[in-house]
Design a protein around this motif. Sequence first.
Motif, PDB file in Angstrom:
ATOM      1  N   GLU B 644       0.844  -1.203   0.000  1.00  0.00           N
ATOM      2  CA  GLU B 644       0.000   0.000   0.000  1.00  0.00           C
ATOM      3  C   GLU B 644       0.882   1.257   0.000  1.00  0.00           C
ATOM      4  O   GLU B 644       0.636   2.209  -0.745  1.00  0.00           O
ATOM      5  CB  GLU B 644      -0.910   0.017   1.242  1.00  0.00           C
ATOM      6  N   ILE B 648       1.274   4.228  -2.931  1.00  0.00           N
ATOM      7  CA  ILE B 648       1.082   5.665  -2.651  1.00  0.00           C
ATOM      8  C   ILE B 648       2.348   6.448  -3.032  1.00  0.00           C
ATOM      9  O   ILE B 648       2.282   7.509  -3.657  1.00  0.00           O
ATOM     10  CB  ILE B 648       0.779   5.882  -1.154  1.00  0.00           C
ATOM     11  N   ARG B 678      -1.524  13.574  -0.723  1.00  0.00           N
ATOM     12  CA  ARG B 678      -2.196  13.660   0.576  1.00  0.00           C
ATOM     13  C   ARG B 678      -3.419  12.752   0.606  1.00  0.00           C
ATOM     14  O   ARG B 678      -3.810  12.165  -0.397  1.00  0.00           O
ATOM     15  CB  ARG B 678      -2.595  15.110   0.864  1.00  0.00           C
ATOM     16  N   TYR B 679      -4.007  12.695   1.791  1.00  0.00           N
ATOM     17  CA  TYR B 679      -5.143  11.822   2.084  1.00  0.00           C
ATOM     18  C   TYR B 679      -6.238  11.900   1.009  1.00  0.00           C
ATOM     19  O   TYR B 679      -6.698  10.886   0.502  1.00  0.00           O
ATOM     20  CB  TYR B 679      -5.685  12.252   3.445  1.00  0.00           C
ATOM     21  N   ALA B 680      -6.639  13.128   0.678  1.00  0.00           N
ATOM     22  CA  ALA B 680      -7.775  13.295  -0.229  1.00  0.00           C
ATOM     23  C   ALA B 680      -7.481  12.771  -1.631  1.00  0.00           C
ATOM     24  O   ALA B 680      -8.392  12.432  -2.376  1.00  0.00           O
ATOM     25  CB  ALA B 680      -8.171  14.774  -0.305  1.00  0.00           C
ATOM     26  N   ALA B 682      -5.378  10.148  -2.255  1.00  0.00           N
ATOM     27  CA  ALA B 682      -4.940   8.752  -2.215  1.00  0.00           C
ATOM     28  C   ALA B 682      -5.995   7.861  -2.868  1.00  0.00           C
ATOM     29  O   ALA B 682      -7.179   8.198  -2.886  1.00  0.00           O
ATOM     30  CB  ALA B 682      -4.706   8.324  -0.776  1.00  0.00           C
ATOM     31  N   ARG B 684      -8.891   5.420  -3.598  1.00  0.00           N
ATOM     32  CA  ARG B 684     -10.027   5.088  -2.738  1.00  0.00           C
ATOM     33  C   ARG B 684      -9.911   3.654  -2.226  1.00  0.00           C
ATOM     34  O   ARG B 684     -10.410   3.316  -1.167  1.00  0.00           O
ATOM     35  CB  ARG B 684     -11.328   5.262  -3.516  1.00  0.00           C
ATOM     36  N   ILE B 686      -7.192   0.083  -2.293  1.00  0.00           N
ATOM     37  CA  ILE B 686      -6.021  -0.685  -2.726  1.00  0.00           C
ATOM     38  C   ILE B 686      -6.227  -2.116  -2.241  1.00  0.00           C
ATOM     39  O   ILE B 686      -6.300  -2.367  -1.035  1.00  0.00           O
ATOM     40  CB  ILE B 686      -4.705  -0.132  -2.117  1.00  0.00           C
TER      41      ILE B 686
END
Lengths: 155, 735
Positions: B644, B648, B678-680, B682, B684, B686
């Motif tokens: 993961e 990323i 960033r988080y937003a 990444a 949705r 994996i």
Amino acid sequence: MPTIRYRLNGRPQQYDGDPTQPLLWHLRDDLGLIGSKFGCGIGACGACTVHLNGDAARSCLLPVSALADADVRTIEGLAQGDELHPLQRAWIDHDVAQCGYCQAGQIMAAAALLEKHPTPNEEQINAAMSGICRCGTYSRMRKAIASVVADGESA
Amino acid sequence: MSAQSRRTFLRSGLKLSGLLIAVSSAPTRLLAEQAQEQISAGQIGAVLRFDEQGLATLLVPTPDMGQGMMTTSAQILADELDLDLDRVQVQLNSAIERYDAQGQATSGEFVQGAGGSLSTMVSWPQLRRAAAYARALLVSAAAAHWNAPQSQLETRAGRVHHRGNGASIGYAELVAAASQEHSTLRPNNVEPKRLAQLTRVGRDQRNVHARQIATGQPLFAGDLSVPGMLHAVIRRCPHLNGSVQSFDASAAEAMPGVVRVLPFPRVPEDRKQWRQRAAGIAVVAKSHWQALKAAQALSIDWDGSLAVEDDSVILHTKCMKALSDGEFQQLHQHGDVEAALAASAHQVDLSYYHPHWAHTCMEPHNAIADVRADSAEIWVGNQNALGVVNAVAEATGLRANQVKVNIQRMGTGFGRKWPTDYVTEAALISQQVGAPVKLQWTREDEIEQDYYNPLGAYRIRAGVDSDGNLSAWHFRVASDALLRTAAQDLPIGLVPASLGESLQIPNNISRGAWRGPQHNVAGWVIQSTLDELAEQAGIDSLQFLLRLYSGKAPLRSPNWPFVDIDTARHVALLEKVAAEADWGKSLPAGRGQGIAVHQTFHSIAAHVVEVEMRGERDFIVHRVTSAIDCGLVINPLGVRAQVEGGVIDGICAAKYGEVRFDKGVPVSNNFNSYRKLRYAEAPRRIDVHLMDHGDSEPRGTGETALPPVIPALTNAIYAASGKRVRRLPLLRAEG
């Protein structure tokens, strides 16, 4: 220099040093509270996130002079004694951390969000989780936050 | 070693009593009274210790930077020892080492560094053998205690059980006897368990430090303090390979808390040579904030004349031009590639380019050094404990056996925490001020003084025959490094005619290892080219790859670590991700799938990425379907985390990775100018699948997932948008 009085993790605190010193270095070097991390110094990465009067704040940019009468909470003050905050519990259960360096800031960002919005929508979560994780643990953070929101809804 | 070292060794918390085993493929029992001497003398790399409470502690110098080494080690030991995991502790210990005839610290059998995705792979047999020997000694002590045959005894959950009479005895009660046991038991006669007997290996295990991390406990070097410690910050030369012309420290010296201002020359002096330390001016003060403020008050004239030509625009132009007129070094040649190209039914002639990437380690570098007249003690997060010992010895003039290094957890490393510049800086400052010093780099330091992933310009001419088989492959790369990997990698070895060429164009930009060195970009260029070839030949991308990798004899890789490559494993991975991702499913306009596979060192990964375009160049990744073949999986939860994270990191590098140089100055130097995923943004979702080929040995995982995810992404972007991506980053500044 005037004495600055504020509350830190529920206890009164006072400070007589350089008022321009950022809260992050006051916490780490003066008080030995090292859970908040230095990551960028420009408020961009979020590793230093604490709560200032209940809101997430980047402590690397926040001069101690801004703390007068403020309520500050750090990762060290998030658990109630041995009772972990639900987000801390969820972070462990979902095995979020890899290196772990940014995670205190991530948890503090999520905790501030859930205090304001116990059932946040995706946009609110995306906006609140604005920090950087170089290990790329975002999908596990997403699951951890969702589990706490779901537990809150069913409680 | 000196009394000082023994004192500090004891300070690290190890009480040398109980049952002590030197961890090795031929483990030995250490007698408590001798063990301290042997460890202090640097004869032992890692120690497994059982104390009188039956608690097992592994003291190990292999660092953890998020790859999960400490968790995996605990898991392996608990399984082999028949002990609950909460009864096994893993502590990072000093680089306790051997010294060669020149007095340099050298590697023993136990792995001392974290690199090449080797940590688990190398330590696995040694941890098992040491634990098996410890358990056998405990069983032997129980047999003597009961005067019972060992065949009647078995171990479960920290106890030895007597099958005959149902009695049991805890390890805690056996430790003293086992440490004295005079039986003829030899480690060579003790075999670790068979794989089928292992119950923890292969099961999910959470990070052993999860609670400490979630509650903000000290784990990193910067979290520590030493009595009397001062703080240092260095204003470093912003120009590549620059130097200090003159400086005025009077304002800084007058500021509160400032103790000393120290000039730091560039090392080595010859600026054409690889930078060991940058030029700069150090400020030492009572607190970090005082040091930082004073450093900003320094007035410095820099000499940046050497690197003015090292400019992002010029570098790009120069390398792209070299692809057609450069004098390339031939690294590989097989068959007649020109004839094969001429005979092929479909050809491509493609160029690719990527700029430098910075590491942006989450934790900016820092170190604590306490250098005295005849000793040095260091606290640092670094991937290479041995390198730290030797570099500090060389910088301070001490002998290696006078240097003690306490390796700490790292806030990511990615290869950048292998060099030792930040450690020797701290040591030199401590030596000069005569006090312990904590040196903290800023984020700007961390990016400007990085050892970057090299840039690369590529030209690939390749052909496919009328049956849809790859028939010709001519691969050229021009870079500021001599990039061998891409010019020698698959599909070379699978194609009847191939030529691999590389050209190094030197500049002033320091380069180093970056997660998946060379593979990180080789995977993108090669798998992108194959995708274009498939389209050119009118064949589905998956089918084209399956045809390429199927039915080939195993071949020896010309790239480190020179393993035998079995492309049947590539095929299995491709089939897995294709099936799981429903490859070729119909998608709405603006969405697309891409597929890629790549072997990095010992292990292989494949991905299907599904993207949706958001405007001309931006995109969102809906789903990544990943599969990894890393041999025996010890901790599935940990392997998934590495995949993961690699996914990323790869998407992040492809989307934003670019250090821009303006006339010799790196101008992307913090997260506002060098963006990270960033988080937003990444993915949705994996989904990670772990391949099981019945292997008996683990292989690396930390670097495997990243190289193939970039081409899977860019191939998906093509499918979604109709635009090929031949230059990275995806969201680059113009120019």
